[in-house]
Design a protein around this motif. Structure first.
Motif, mmCIF file in Angstrom:
data_model
loop_
_atom_site.group_PDB
_atom_site.id
_atom_site.type_symbol
_atom_site.label_atom_id
_atom_site.label_comp_id
_atom_site.label_asym_id
_atom_site.label_seq_id
_atom_site.Cartn_x
_atom_site.Cartn_y
_atom_site.Cartn_z
ATOM 1 N N TYR A 98 1.066 -3.404 14.480
ATOM 2 C CA TYR A 98 1.326 -3.455 13.020
ATOM 3 C C TYR A 98 1.904 -2.253 12.321
ATOM 4 O O TYR A 98 1.969 -2.122 10.987
ATOM 5 N N HIS A 99 2.591 -1.472 13.176
ATOM 6 C CA HIS A 99 3.266 -0.126 12.634
ATOM 7 C C HIS A 99 4.170 -0.712 11.448
ATOM 8 O O HIS A 99 5.012 -1.664 11.998
ATOM 9 N N ARG A 100 4.407 0.040 10.491
ATOM 10 C CA ARG A 100 5.220 -0.476 9.306
ATOM 11 C C ARG A 100 6.686 0.132 9.500
ATOM 12 O O ARG A 100 6.620 1.297 10.295
ATOM 13 N N GLN A 101 7.693 -0.152 8.817
ATOM 14 C CA GLN A 101 8.903 0.641 8.889
ATOM 15 C C GLN A 101 9.043 1.977 7.994
ATOM 16 O O GLN A 101 7.984 1.897 7.095
ATOM 17 N N ALA A 126 7.954 2.151 4.409
ATOM 18 C CA ALA A 126 6.859 1.496 3.715
ATOM 19 C C ALA A 126 5.683 2.394 4.041
ATOM 20 O O ALA A 126 4.590 1.744 3.711
ATOM 21 N N GLN A 172 -2.261 1.119 2.829
ATOM 22 C CA GLN A 172 -0.915 1.381 1.942
ATOM 23 C C GLN A 172 -1.270 1.534 0.356
ATOM 24 O O GLN A 172 -0.679 1.758 -0.458
ATOM 25 N N LEU A 173 -2.504 0.619 0.127
ATOM 26 C CA LEU A 173 -3.113 0.588 -1.087
ATOM 27 C C LEU A 173 -4.035 1.528 -1.548
ATOM 28 O O LEU A 173 -4.407 1.465 -2.721
ATOM 29 N N TYR A 215 -3.114 -5.808 7.349
ATOM 30 C CA TYR A 215 -2.722 -6.246 6.123
ATOM 31 C C TYR A 215 -2.469 -5.083 5.204
ATOM 32 O O TYR A 215 -2.243 -5.414 4.108
ATOM 33 N N GLY A 216 -2.113 -4.008 5.757
ATOM 34 C CA GLY A 216 -1.661 -3.009 4.924
ATOM 35 C C GLY A 216 -2.284 -2.391 3.975
ATOM 36 O O GLY A 216 -2.200 -1.862 3.128
ATOM 37 N N ILE A 217 -3.813 -2.569 4.156
ATOM 38 C CA ILE A 217 -4.786 -2.204 3.019
ATOM 39 C C ILE A 217 -4.553 -0.744 2.983
ATOM 40 O O ILE A 217 -4.710 -0.102 1.916
#
Lengths: 339, 374
Positions: free
Chosen positions: B358-361, B364, B48-49, B44-46
């Motif tokens: 789930y690694h992101r670009q 981001a 990142q928050l 969920y990219g938590i």
């Protein structure tokens, strides 16, 4: 069913002799009856107009042979005609190779070839040539089917992943993951209050309606093995673009969603057999969606993503909480033998 | 979906993230114990928050990851015998032992079956009385009650062809072991909600006091995780130490007594090797005397005690929360889910698999983005 045929398939039914002749004459040929098969020739001779031809083949090894919403027979028709449709072709003719396992109940075979014929009629194709072999018990899962198909391309559009451009949008014709979960739930004996039915269906009619309406379709892809994520990763890589999906927009049947949550599967990796993505320029999204929604197979059509330029090809998902993550191809076998 | 969408609500997530940013005044490291939590955090990219001062260490709560190689080798050896069906949960089949994994053994003819419940294995043994049916039992306190139930059923049915290769372990001794490692740098814990559904959290209260670390029983949805982090930080910032329960909708302080009763009716504690963590006293579940006949090692010989072979894989440091997957030189290069060097890259609960899938670009993500750009 003729009394002279035994209740199950035996090796003799593939031996080229009297039993095989009986099987073909009494069971298979009457079901598919058409002038090409009536000719009893080694190959079907087809009259085709000038122009581009699409040609494809696929083999079907799904277990169990029958599942909610379909069976291996209808799947073997829809899978192949949909591959033709994704090239913008109108499917015309199919071949059918049957590999039967010794011991397959004849009644099952009859049901499955009848299902193939019903599916072929629905898809508007003729099954014009075929072959039957029998393997020993234990060497197959009852029945494997190979179909090859040809279709005609009656328009000038070049529909291919390489045609996808930044500024395109991603449309999908309905909810995701039904086929994979339908097979999975019956195979694993999982019971849900609302049974999940496969979405297997022929897509050419809907696709050709889009093209006939003048929608500038850049790319089409049916969402079979690997699901939406695998299809779009491949398109992003071929076109060298960044495709962004919006998780909130993705259509999922509540039971499919619940089953995926329960089993720890990502619905974006689960197969469909009656769903496709269309990548079209953003300004044509509205007419394309309006048209799709008038068709029974596009009633839930929706815009799920956008294409933007990228240095590195990429598929990402914007999550409901506003963060983003990269999506990869499905890894390994989530659901073995589903098509 | 009821009881799901409300825990993925974007507004609630944003306001919790803001509250966390306001609360934090200095760097802290919080370990989420459970691999499913690790996956949710990354999926969920938590992360990142969250503020940069907060380091999330990924814990050992991935049962497949901590199963030692000799035990997997034993499972392979049993599976390759004629007249044996070996069953396990899906993830376990893909983890390599010192050579191949169970799925590869299956491909070369071994009878290996994927099951969803240990009770399926009992039914299989009933249906095939001439075949030895072995359940490779992995998991924490969450799967132990079902394994116990299967053994009790097998006993009732008088099944002589059913046995269990035990890899069941319990979590509190592992947390204790992590906190006993010198220089561990762990300030607080998010406890595994599912495990506490069975065990409750009374046992963790003494652990929290002994080591003076705050602990929060936490669920698996984005809002659960953000709330768990908030509650843990609140304790850290105010100098309090206790066990709090964020996962109120599933967990009671004393847990599920029926499930616990099943575990302790059938199992007793023994010292057990954990992959990456070493030998941990009283951390493994073994069958008590009346059920010993169902122990696969009694029928097929003991598990080898040879040490783990050397490997480029740093899964030990990953499982102790000392390193992040992207800090491993093999990550994404020599080690991928298709060619895993270690279990954390295989399992759907493994930290390396979470980062890989789930690694992101790069644009981001924070620090790890650079390491992941390949």
């Amino acid at each position: 069913m003729s009394a002279s045929l035994p209740a199950t398939i035996t090796l003799a039914h593939g031996g080229g002799g009297r039993q095989m002749h009986q099987l073909l004459e009494q069971i298979i040929l009457p079901v598919f009856s058409n002038p090409w098969l009536e000719a009893r020739h080694d190959a079907a001779v087809l009259e085709l107009p000038a122009g581009r031809l699409a040609f494809t083949t696929d083999s079907y090894v799904v277990r169990p042979l029958e599942f909610p919403g379909g069976d291996i027979g209808s799947l073997a028709v829809y899978g192949t005609v949909n591959d033709l449709a994704m090239c913008g072709a109108r499917p015309q003719y199919l071949s059918c190779g049957l590999i039967l396992e010794e011991g397959l109940p004849l009644a099952t075979l009859v049901r499955l070839v009848q299902s193939m014929q019903t599916a072929a009629q629905r898809a508007g194709v003729q099954l014009v040539t075929g072959d039957t072999k029998v393997v020993e018990q234990g060497q197959g899962d009852g029945l494997y089917i190979n179909t090859a198909g040809v279709g005609l391309i009656n328009h000038a559009l070049d529909i291919a992943p390489a045609r996808v451009r930044p500024g395109d949008v991603v449309l999908v014709n309905g909810d995701l993951g039904r086929h994979g979960m339908a097979v999975m739930t019956v195979r694993e004996g999982l019971n849900f209050e609302t049974p999940i039915e496969s979405d297997a269906a022929p897509l050419a009619d809907l696709v050709l309606a889009l093209i006939a309406a003048g929608i500038e379709v850049h790319c089409l892809r049916d969402l079979t093995r690997g699901g939406l994520a695998s299809a779009l990763v491949e398109i992003a890589e071929t076109a060298q673009v960044h495709i962004r999906l919006d998780e909130k927009a993705l259509p999922l049947h509540p039971t499919v969603r619940a089953a995926c949550e329960l089993l720890g599967l990502d619905p974006l990796h689960v197969a469909c057999e009656g769903r496709f993505v269309a990548l079209v320029p953003a300004d044509q999204a509205r007419p394309a969606l309006e048209l799709m929604r008038t068709h029974p197979l596009g009633a839930q059509a929706v815009l799920v993503g956008q294409v933007s330029p990228a240095e590195t090809a990429l598929l990402t998902l914007t999550t409901p909480i506003g963060t983003s993550r990269r999506l990869e191809r499905a890894s390994g076998e989530q659901l073995p033998r589903i098509c | 979906m009821k009881f799901l969408d409300e825990y993925r609500d974007p507004q609630a997530a944003a306001s919790l993230a803001q509250a966390i940013h306001r609360l934090i005044t200095r760097p802290w490291t919080i370990m989420e114990v459970c691999g499913t939590q690790t996956h949710a955090l990354v999926k969920y990219g938590i992360d990142q928050l969250l503020p940069g001062e907060l380091n999330l260490a990924h814990g050992p709560g991935c049962p497949v990851c901590v199963t030692p190689i000799p035990l997997i080798d034993k499972a392979l050896e049993i599976a390759r015998r004629p007249g044996v069906i070996l069953c396990s949960f899906g993830d376990m089949l893909r983890v390599p032992g010192s050579g191949e994994h169970l799925l590869a053994a299956k491909a070369s003819g071994a009878q290996v079956r994927l099951v969803y419940s240990p009770l399926e294995v009992v039914r299989l043994a009933q249906a095939h009385p001439q075949v030895e049916v072995v359940f490779f039992a992995v998991g924490f306190e969450t799967t132990a009650p079902a394994t116990a139930l299967a053994i009790l059923q097998a006993q009732q049915l008088g099944l002589a062809n059913f046995s269990v290769l035990g890899a069941q372990v319990i979590l509190p001794p592992a947390i204790s072991a992590l906190l006993d490692f010198p220089g561990h740098n762990l300030h607080g814990f998010l406890l595994a909600g599912h495990v506490c559904t069975v065990t409750g959290f009374a046992d963790y209260e003494s652990l929290a006091q002994r080591y003076q670390v705050p602990m929060v029983v936490t669920g698996f949805e984005p809002i659960d995780l953000l709330q768990g982090i908030y509650l843990c930080l609140q304790q850290l910032e105010t100098g309090r130490v206790r066990v709090e329960n964020q996962y109120l909708r599933a967990v009671q302080r004393l847990g599920n007594p029926t499930a616990q009763g099943l575990i302790w009716q059938v199992f007793e504690l023994e010292s057990r090797q954990w992959r990456g963590l070493g030998e941990i006293p009283a951390s493994g579940l073994r069958l008590q005397d009346p059920y010993r006949q169902f122990e696969a090692q009694q029928r097929f010989g003991p598990v080898s005690t040879s040490p783990e072979p050397p490997s480029a894989c740093i899964s030990g440091q990953i499982l102790q929360g000392r390193k992040k997957p992207w800090q491993c030189p093999a990550f994404g290069r020599g080690c991928t889910p298709s060619h895993p060097l270690g279990a954390p890259m295989v399992s759907s609960e493994g930290a390396c698999a979470a980062y890989y899938h789930y690694h992101r670009q790069a644009d981001a993500s924070r620090d790890h983005g650079r390491a992941l750009k390949d």
